[in-house]
Design an enzyme around this catalytic site. Structure first.
Site, PDB file in Angstrom:
ATOM      1  N   PHE A 141      -3.688  18.356 -22.537  1.00 38.15           N
ATOM      2  CA  PHE A 141      -4.110  19.765 -22.494  1.00 38.15           C
ATOM      3  C   PHE A 141      -3.623  20.364 -21.184  1.00 38.15           C
ATOM      4  O   PHE A 141      -3.987  19.908 -20.111  1.00 38.15           O
ATOM      5  CB  PHE A 141      -5.641  19.871 -22.579  1.00 38.15           C
ATOM      6  N   ASP A 226      -0.501  17.396 -13.593  1.00 43.90           N
ATOM      7  CA  ASP A 226      -1.457  18.476 -13.845  1.00 43.90           C
ATOM      8  C   ASP A 226      -2.820  17.970 -13.376  1.00 43.90           C
ATOM      9  O   ASP A 226      -3.479  17.193 -14.063  1.00 43.90           O
ATOM     10  CB  ASP A 226      -1.467  18.816 -15.330  1.00 43.90           C
ATOM     11  N   LYS A 255      -9.660  24.933 -11.457  1.00 43.07           N
ATOM     12  CA  LYS A 255     -11.050  24.529 -11.661  1.00 43.07           C
ATOM     13  C   LYS A 255     -11.841  24.330 -10.362  1.00 43.07           C
ATOM     14  O   LYS A 255     -12.249  25.295  -9.734  1.00 43.07           O
ATOM     15  CB  LYS A 255     -11.077  23.270 -12.536  1.00 43.07           C
TER      16      LYS A 255
HETATM   17  C1  LIG Z   1      -5.689  19.480 -17.232  1.00 49.35           C
HETATM   18  C2  LIG Z   1      -5.842  20.949 -17.464  1.00 49.35           C
HETATM   19  N1  LIG Z   1      -4.799  21.760 -17.245  1.00 49.35           N
HETATM   20  C3  LIG Z   1      -4.893  23.097 -17.408  1.00 49.35           C
HETATM   21  C4  LIG Z   1      -6.054  23.680 -17.843  1.00 49.35           C
HETATM   22  C5  LIG Z   1      -6.128  25.169 -18.037  1.00 49.35           C
HETATM   23  O1  LIG Z   1      -6.827  25.757 -17.014  1.00 49.35           O
HETATM   24  P1  LIG Z   1      -7.355  27.264 -17.151  1.00 49.35           P
HETATM   25  O2  LIG Z   1      -8.367  27.254 -18.253  1.00 49.35           O
HETATM   26  O3  LIG Z   1      -7.923  27.595 -15.821  1.00 49.35           O
HETATM   27  O4  LIG Z   1      -6.165  28.091 -17.507  1.00 49.35           O
HETATM   28  C6  LIG Z   1      -7.178  22.870 -18.090  1.00 49.35           C
HETATM   29  C7  LIG Z   1      -8.445  23.466 -18.570  1.00 49.35           C
HETATM   30  O5  LIG Z   1      -9.309  22.823 -19.107  1.00 49.35           O
HETATM   31  C8  LIG Z   1      -7.068  21.476 -17.898  1.00 49.35           C
HETATM   32  O6  LIG Z   1      -8.105  20.661 -18.122  1.00 49.35           O
END
Ligand SMILES: Cc1ncc(COP(=O)(O)O)c(C=O)c1O
Length: 399
Positions: A141, A226, A255
């Site tokens: 994700f 990520d 986050k």
């Molecule tokens: C690993 C990861 N990358 C990216 C995102 C996306 O972040 P945002 O919701 O702040 O766009 C998330 C959100 O849960 C995530 O867990």
């Protein structure tokens, strides 16, 4: 109680004006402190979701509230075309405490992941004969933009919002052979989460992470981690890569970086920084309140050893969950630091979450047969015990 939420009529008319994208409980949250949230009726909830692994220091941490209050009176918003003192302080702190050399600030995980992908593609264009493909993992994700829905390996999205953005190749997570087979002269980068958070808390193996680094070095391609969910202390280190002794070329954060204030960033090694003026930007990126939040949260984490505390609390939680597993049929307790999950015997996730909510506990089911725990990194052992006791009662109620 908030003035806005003071009458049932106000609440129901507000609900009608919100676009439907998810089913939410009807309770309206009005206040938070540490590990607890309160709704408009005064009911208290023990929060093990914390804004989706966002409130790293818990709800309304005094150190952050003070810093934001102070900054609001100095400079609320400068300009994306001008430096501000808070941006310099936040950039310096994050660069000095990571293996990376330069940083770009944005507002959400999706925005900075898009930025990281753009940087890798430009690097491919300039240094790898136009290579543009990025290898990502099944079950991963990375965010909800069109590009990141294409990059993510989320099965439910495969047919959604077609056509997909081309240039992403998906392989099985933790399968180094699959990554090796997928690399071609079109590949510019490999992008992975150190722990697949939304996918159900699957931790990358040491062998996989070391192998990815070796492969990237051999081929001259980039390793993007990520760390939107795993960064900012969540896994018991300031950044997840530190658990592996494997350095990424690009890392993304979001986050927990602002502990509730929206701020995100991507960082890169010097040799990867190929952007020219105009390649990347955004109206709010680097704005002073967000920068104060990022600086204050990371400085507090470093000063108070919060990542280490998260590691110890995470081990305590996993030990207790294993004990509970023996009594209730749970299995596969997993995770690092305070990103922890457990499997249920059946697809009871939604029922357990709903039952726990009624009993005053917020937990998440990332899959129908799994529960995920992402409390504040400042959670106490007593709060962990309180959670386990409510969870046990919820599990018994739905079995
Ligand atoms: C690993 C990861 N990358 C990216 C995102 C996306 O972040 P945002 O919701 O702040 O766009 C998330 C959100 O849960 C995530 O867990």
């Amino acid at each position: 109680m908030s003035e806005l939420a003071s009458t049932p009529e106000m609440l129901s008319s507000a609900t009608e004006s919100i676009m439907y994208v998810v089913t939410r409980p009807e309770q309206v949250m009005v206040r938070g402190k540490g590990s607890y949230l309160w709704d408009a009726e005064g009911n208290r909830y023990l929060d093990f979701i914390q804004g989706w692994a966002v409130n790293s220091l818990g709800h309304c941490p005094p150190v952050l509230v003070r810093a934001i209050n102070k900054q609001m009176k100095e400079l609320l918003n400068g300009s994306p075309a001008l430096l501000n003192d808070q941006m310099i302080a936040a950039a310096d702190l994050l660069v000095k405490n990571s293996c990376l050399d330069k940083i770009w600030f944005g507002n959400s995980g999706a925005e900075v992941n898009e930025g990281a992908i753009k940087l890798a593609r430009k690097y491919g264009a300039e240094h790898l004969n136009g290579a543009y493909e990025i290898i990502t993992a099944n079950n991963s994700f990375h965010g909800r933009t069109l590009g990141l829905m294409s990059a993510s390996g989320k099965e439910a999205w495969h047919k959604l919002f077609e056509p997909k953005v081309p240039g992403f190749v998906h392989v099985n997570f933790n399968s180094l052979n699959a990554v090796v087979d997928a690399v071609s002269d079109r590949t510019c980068a490999i992008m992975m989460e150190p722990i697949q958070g939304e996918g159900g808390v699957y931790v990358a193996s040491q062998e996989f992470m070391s192998g990815l680094r070796r492969l990237c070095d051999e081929k001259g391609i980039l390793l993007i981690l990520d760390e939107v969910q795993t960064g900012a202390g969540r896994t018991g280190q300031l950044f997840g890569y530190q658990n592996y002794n494997v350095e990424p070329d690009i890392m993304t954060l979001g986050k927990g970086l602002g502990s509730g204030f929206p701020v995100a960033a991507f960082l890169a090694k010097d040799h990867v920084c190929v952007f020219e003026a105009g390649d990347q930007g955004g109206t709010f990126g680097g704005q002073p309140l967000a920068m104060t939040a990022a600086y204050t949260v990371i400085k507090h984490m470093l000063d108070k050893n919060i990542p280490d505390r998260a590691r110890r609390r995470g081990n305590f939680l996993k030990k207790k969950l294993r004990k509970l597993a023996k009594e209730t049929g749970l299995s596969n307790v997993r995770g690092t630091g305070l990103l922890v999950a457990v499997d249920l015997p059946h697809d009871q996730g939604a029922a357990v979450v709903a039952n726990a909510f009624d009993k005053g506990l917020l937990i998440n089911a990332p899959k129908p047969n799994a529960l995920r725990f992402m409390p504040a990194l400042t959670v106490s052992n007593a709060e962990l015990d309180e959670m386990l006791s409510i969870l046990k009662s919820a599990l018994l109620s739905v079995s």
